[in-house]
Design a protein around this motif. Structure first.
Motif, PDB file in Angstrom:
ATOM      1  N   SER A  19       0.862  -1.597  -0.002  1.00 31.39           N
ATOM      2  CA  SER A  19      -0.027   0.023  -0.319  1.00 31.39           C
ATOM      3  C   SER A  19       0.734   1.346  -0.195  1.00 31.39           C
ATOM      4  CB  SER A  19      -0.807  -0.165   0.726  1.00 31.39           C
ATOM      5  OG  SER A  19      -1.630  -1.185   1.224  1.00 31.39           O
ATOM      6  N   SER A 251     -10.557   0.269   0.290  1.00 34.46           N
ATOM      7  CA  SER A 251      -9.552   0.943   1.070  1.00 34.46           C
ATOM      8  C   SER A 251      -9.042   0.014   2.490  1.00 34.46           C
ATOM      9  CB  SER A 251     -10.378   2.252   1.709  1.00 34.46           C
ATOM     10  OG  SER A 251     -11.206   1.788   2.604  1.00 34.46           O
ATOM     11  N   ALA A 254      -7.025  -2.371   1.214  1.00 33.03           N
ATOM     12  CA  ALA A 254      -5.259  -2.247   0.859  1.00 33.03           C
ATOM     13  C   ALA A 254      -4.582  -1.289   2.255  1.00 33.03           C
ATOM     14  CB  ALA A 254      -6.232  -0.892   0.087  1.00 33.03           C
ATOM     15  N   GLY A 255      -5.209  -1.347   3.231  1.00 34.14           N
ATOM     16  CA  GLY A 255      -4.475  -0.838   4.905  1.00 34.14           C
ATOM     17  C   GLY A 255      -3.810  -2.117   5.456  1.00 34.14           C
ATOM     18  N   GLY A 272      -4.378   2.736   3.429  1.00 35.55           N
ATOM     19  CA  GLY A 272      -5.564   2.586   1.844  1.00 35.55           C
ATOM     20  C   GLY A 272      -6.557   3.420   2.120  1.00 35.55           C
ATOM     21  N   LEU A 275      -4.743   6.087  -1.223  1.00 39.31           N
ATOM     22  CA  LEU A 275      -5.068   5.146  -2.204  1.00 39.31           C
ATOM     23  C   LEU A 275      -5.949   5.104  -2.147  1.00 39.31           C
ATOM     24  CD1 LEU A 275      -3.272   3.369  -4.546  1.00 39.31           C
ATOM     25  CD2 LEU A 275      -4.037   1.551  -2.409  1.00 39.31           C
ATOM     26  N   MET A 304      -5.186  -6.686  -3.429  1.00 39.77           N
ATOM     27  CA  MET A 304      -5.409  -6.630  -1.736  1.00 39.77           C
ATOM     28  C   MET A 304      -5.664  -8.272  -0.434  1.00 39.77           C
ATOM     29  SD  MET A 304      -2.901  -4.539  -1.476  1.00 39.77           S
ATOM     30  CE  MET A 304      -2.608  -4.913  -0.176  1.00 39.77           C
TER      31      MET A 304
END
Length: 318
Positions: A19, A251, A254-255, A272, A275, A304
């Motif tokens: 990330s 998000s 993705a974190g 995230g 991003l 992810m």
């Protein structure tokens, strides 16, 4: 020894590392394509895009940490926002606790259905999202509602040190969520439940109660995000937050918070959120269609999920 330790750390934090790299790459690419991206006005646009989103994502993170899902967060955001729009003139700023109470109550019902009545969380929250959407539609009648109350609007749009106040609210809520997750018994119990609910129960943790509390927290934060959303935009309708669910889940994942539960946390979610929301803002600045944006977010979520999945602990029903 040092190399081995570094290798283990990297494999345990591959989602977070990915990330960070992706966020830096995205920022660099959009800045090269459009120098406006990180200009003072561009930074305000980015902050507005991420702030209320971060608050909802923090609440969703806690749910995913226990290995569950909450598909009603966007609907609760709408409910909180619409309650504010409808009753701000009659109640003034007292409408804020009313909206928070309503959304927290919806979160309580979500938690009760899942933890007490054993309805899978994805089904319970999906069903409740339809109920909440119906309530919001009934209250709003489908019309656009505008807020002119300056005191309410100032909660989100007052500029401090060149940035809107909603950004500082988001950072404060994010900080509180990190404290809850990392420095309180409740936070440690959430990680334990996400890692192994049976073992957590054997250790004396009231799993049912803690799961209900997590869904209540998610409802509270979704309602708070809805309040700040309405204060930021000054109006909205039942259509607000449309197509927000995929970016929200993307998000959190993705974190570096695994769908299996027990790992990650709000301290990682901000990566995230940056991003996803900054990618969305960058694509919008460059006139990339909303349909393409949804495809990009879905691909990020899938990618992810693959990186953060612990297939040994994943269960079929969540």
């Amino acid at each position: 020894m040092a190399t081995s330790t570094l290798s283990r750390w990297f494999h345990g934090n591959v989602g977070m590392v990915t990330s960070v790299i992706a966020a830096i790459a995205i920022i660099a690419i959009f800045q090269i394509i459009n120098p406006f991206f990180l200009s003072p006005q561009g930074r305000v646009t980015l902050v507005y895009a991420m702030s209320y989103f971060l608050i909802v994502a923090c609440g969703l993170t806690f749910v995913i940490m226990i290995g569950s899902f909450d598909f009603s967060v966007v609907s609760m955001l709408k409910l909180g926002a619409i309650i504010c729009a409808l009753y701000i003139d009659d109640l003034g700023l007292m409408v804020i606790p009313l909206a928070l109470l309503a959304c927290t109550a919806m979160g309580f019902i979500n938690g009760l259905l899942f933890a007490k009545f054993k309805v899978p969380s994805f089904l319970a929250t999906l069903g409740m999202s339809m109920v909440i959407e119906g309530i919001a539609l009934y209250l709003s009648r489908g019309f656009l509602h505008i807020i002119s109350n300056r005191a309410f609007r100032s909660i989100a749009v007052t500029f401090i040190a060149g940035l809107p106040s909603i950004f500082y609210w988001a950072l404060a809520i994010w900080g509180v969520c990190i404290f809850i997750a990392l420095a309180t018994p409740f936070g440690r119990q959430i990680y334990a439940i996400g890692g192994n609910p049976t073992a957590a129960s054997l250790c004396g943790i009231n799993v049912v109660k803690k799961r209900i509390y997590v869904f209540m927290l998610s409802g509270f934060l979704s309602g708070l995000a809805g309040i700040l959303y309405m204060a930021q935009f000054g109006g909205g309708s039942i259509e607000m937050g449309a197509d927000m669910s995929i970016p929200l889940f993307a998000s959190v994942i993705a974190g570096g918070t695994s769908l299996a539960g027990g790992t990650g946390g709000p301290q990682r979610t901000i990566l995230g959120v940056i991003l996803i929301t900054w990618t969305q803002a960058g694509m919008s600045m460059n006139a990339i269609g909303h349909d393409i944006q949804l495809v990009v977010f879905a691909l990020i979520a899938i990618g992810m999920s693959i990186l953060t999945a612990n297939r040994k602990t994943m269960s079929i029903v969540k």
